[in-house]
Motif scaffolding. Structure first.
Motif, PDB file in Angstrom:
ATOM      1  N   GLN A  53      -6.484   7.970 -42.277  1.00 19.22           N
ATOM      2  CA  GLN A  53      -5.289   8.795 -42.104  1.00 19.22           C
ATOM      3  C   GLN A  53      -5.099   9.175 -40.631  1.00 19.22           C
ATOM      4  N   ARG A  89       0.837  16.795 -57.073  1.00 19.34           N
ATOM      5  CA  ARG A  89       1.888  15.892 -57.545  1.00 19.34           C
ATOM      6  C   ARG A  89       1.824  14.518 -56.899  1.00 19.34           C
ATOM      7  N   TYR A  90       1.211  14.435 -55.708  1.00 18.09           N
ATOM      8  CA  TYR A  90       1.176  13.130 -55.053  1.00 18.09           C
ATOM      9  C   TYR A  90      -0.152  12.404 -55.268  1.00 18.09           C
ATOM     10  N   VAL A  91      -0.959  12.935 -56.171  1.00 16.64           N
ATOM     11  CA  VAL A  91      -2.258  12.309 -56.410  1.00 16.64           C
ATOM     12  C   VAL A  91      -2.277  11.706 -57.801  1.00 16.64           C
ATOM     13  N   LYS A  92      -2.884  10.546 -57.892  1.00 21.93           N
ATOM     14  CA  LYS A  92      -3.028   9.899 -59.185  1.00 21.93           C
ATOM     15  C   LYS A  92      -3.880  10.782 -60.088  1.00 21.93           C
ATOM     16  N   PRO A 117      -1.983  19.121 -44.256  1.00 26.16           N
ATOM     17  CA  PRO A 117      -1.353  19.181 -45.580  1.00 26.16           C
ATOM     18  C   PRO A 117      -2.245  18.589 -46.675  1.00 26.16           C
ATOM     19  N   GLN A 118      -2.975  17.536 -46.326  1.00 27.30           N
ATOM     20  CA  GLN A 118      -3.866  16.952 -47.328  1.00 27.30           C
ATOM     21  C   GLN A 118      -5.124  17.797 -47.513  1.00 27.30           C
ATOM     22  N   ARG A 163       0.855  17.301 -39.318  1.00 24.23           N
ATOM     23  CA  ARG A 163       1.728  16.582 -40.246  1.00 24.23           C
ATOM     24  C   ARG A 163       0.950  15.842 -41.333  1.00 24.23           C
ATOM     25  N   VAL A 164      -0.238  15.369 -40.980  1.00 26.99           N
ATOM     26  CA  VAL A 164      -0.931  14.448 -41.893  1.00 26.99           C
ATOM     27  C   VAL A 164      -2.220  15.043 -42.463  1.00 26.99           C
TER      28      VAL A 164
END
Lengths: 245, 234
Positions: free
Chosen positions: B132, B230-233, B153-154, B149-150
């Motif tokens: 990342q 929501r953005y994770v499997k 947030p994660q 930005r990257v």
């Protein structure tokens, strides 16, 4: 377009690149092949200074970085903006949708306004065949689709050179074709590309020059036909025999 | 015996005490416990992010400073920190260091939260895949842009469960502020007990109120986790 001179890179005592010289003309596609550990990925990563060589210099277009001197972060950043990179494991930003991934470079780095960036990102996603997947998160995409978003993201910053680091190695076999197709399309548009890959068919049909590396050195280079059909060096022959089995 | 306990605990007189004490306790919650927790936590998180970034910055002076800070805070009791800030600094004769009880409590709790949370945030940042950083660098982002930005947030997603733990812990730790004269809920409870002589009753009531607050917070935590996932499997 690209000129690498006397690049040497070490990890501790291990010499990974030894005295590499490489010229790539504008609009040409250079494919680098070689066994694992040969330094081909490191060479590619030196081109956008993800790895910093100890010696030598690299020029892209008008900008030159001389690694024998101290380099500022600013120089690295400005040099990097000339290249777009596509990674083996895609490395998409998982918290952004496909289009947000593509817009990120233009908006955050180039200061393009969101509306213009969105329009451009839509065009790029259309180009890689993902118009339907604009608002989808990476985890909802197949590997091949993710890699195509990766290509669109790299192109969004209008790089002078596109770097591909084994872009299909992590993909299921049936998904390799769609990614190679996009890359071929880019090559035909006259993009300058440096590609590290194990896809020999792709190398044969798309490359202007093939470079064979082993143990941190360039062993042989030439037109794809020459290197694949009548390699001069013994090590190239051995490598090609191995992968053709 | 059992009957006696039961009947005496919920006697008409005790119920009246419970009712009478509820409003003052609630007032302590609303005007001190919750503001103290929220303000200290927000400042604490800001300190924590900066400290975590200092730690991983690779700049020796900064990472050493961060280490020392975390070591001192983690190595000393919160109660002692509160006393040093409020009584200790207040006794120096420097007006700027004479804090109101609430301000003193905010300072001590923020510093305390900052140290513990910085370790959580540092671990969360380190848990984000190296790719990342490389991807954001490759599109020309600077270190701080990548972080903002990257990476953060994660990292935020990863750190929500342990940070919620800290937050819930802080709600309860604010009861220590009673010792430096902040009229938060527990101090109110002590004041009530001083007149009613029913420690079990009123302290259990206070405990129940803490529990309700923490229960609500854990529900909020769940909501946030769902949103950030929501953005994770799954």
């Amino acid at each position: 377009m690209i000129s690498m001179k006397k690049i040497t890179k070490q990890f501790g005592d291990l010499v990974v690149l030894k005295d590499i010289n490489l010229e790539v003309e504008k609009g040409k596609v250079v494919v680098i092949i070689g066994p694992s550990g040969s330094g081909k990925t490191t060479l590619l990563r030196c081109l956008n200074i993800l790895e910093q060589p100890e010696e030598g210099s690299i020029s892209i277009d008008q900008q030159t970085v001389d690694f024998t001197k101290r380099i500022t972060k600013k120089e690295v950043l400005s040099f990097r903006k000339q290249t777009g990179m596509v990674f083996q494991t895609y490395n998409l930003f998982p918290h952004f949708t496909a289009i947000e991934n593509v817009m990120e470079g233009p908006v955050t780095v180039q200061g393009v306004n969101k509306k213009a960036a969105r329009k451009k990102a839509e065009e790029l996603l259309k180009k890689v065949g993902l118009s339907e997947k604009v608002n989808v998160y990476p985890h909802q995409l197949s590997g091949g689709q993710q890699q195509r978003v990766g290509i669109a993201r790299a192109m969004a910053i209008d790089p002078k050179v596109m770097l591909f680091d084994e872009p299909t190695s992590a993909l299921d076999p049936e998904l390799v074709g769609e990614v190679l197709l996009v890359m071929k399309q880019l090559a035909e548009e006259g993009r300058t590309m440096v590609v590290v890959t194990h896809e020999m068919k792709f190398a044969r049909s798309v490359a202007d020059e093939v470079i064979f590396m082993d143990q941190g050195r360039i062993i042989e280079r030439g037109k794809p036909d020459e290197v694949f059909s009548k390699p001069k060096e013994q090590r190239t022959k051995e490598f090609l025999n191995l992968i053709n089995q | 015996m059992k009957m006696y306990l039961y009947s005496s605990f919920l006697s008409a007189e005790n119920i009246e005490i419970l009712q009478d004490s509820f409003l003052p306790l609630l007032k302590g919650v609303l005007s001190y416990t919750i503001p103290l927790t929220l303000i200290s936590f927000i400042i604490g998180i800001l300190i924590a992010v900066v400290t975590a970034v200092f730690r991983i910055s690779g700049i020796k002076v900064l990472s050493a400073a961060a280490r020392v800070y975390v070591s001192i805070i983690r190595g000393t009791p919160l109660l002692v920190q509160l006393f040093i800030v409020f009584f200790g600094l207040g006794n120096l004769g420097i007006d700027a260091l004479k804090f109101e009880p609430f301000t003193g409590a905010v300072i001590a709790f923020s510093l305390n939260t900052g140290a513990y949370a910085s370790e959580i945030i540092r671990a969360s940042i380190l848990s984000i895949d190296k790719g990342q950083w490389e991807a954001s660098s490759s599109i020309g982002m600077s270190y701080l842009q990548s972080l903002k930005r990257v990476i953060l947030p994660q990292a935020a997603r990863v750190s929500i469960p342990p940070l919620s733990n800290s937050f819930i812990g802080l709600v309860k730790e604010t009861s220590l502020a009673s010792t430096i004269l902040v009229s938060e809920m527990f101090r109110k409870a002590q004041e009530i007990v001083a007149t009613t002589y029913t420690p079990l009753l009123v302290y259990v009531e206070a405990a129940a109120i803490y529990w309700v607050i923490c229960f609500v917070l854990s529900i909020i935590q769940e909501r946030i986790e769902i949103r950030l996932n929501r953005y994770v499997k799954t």
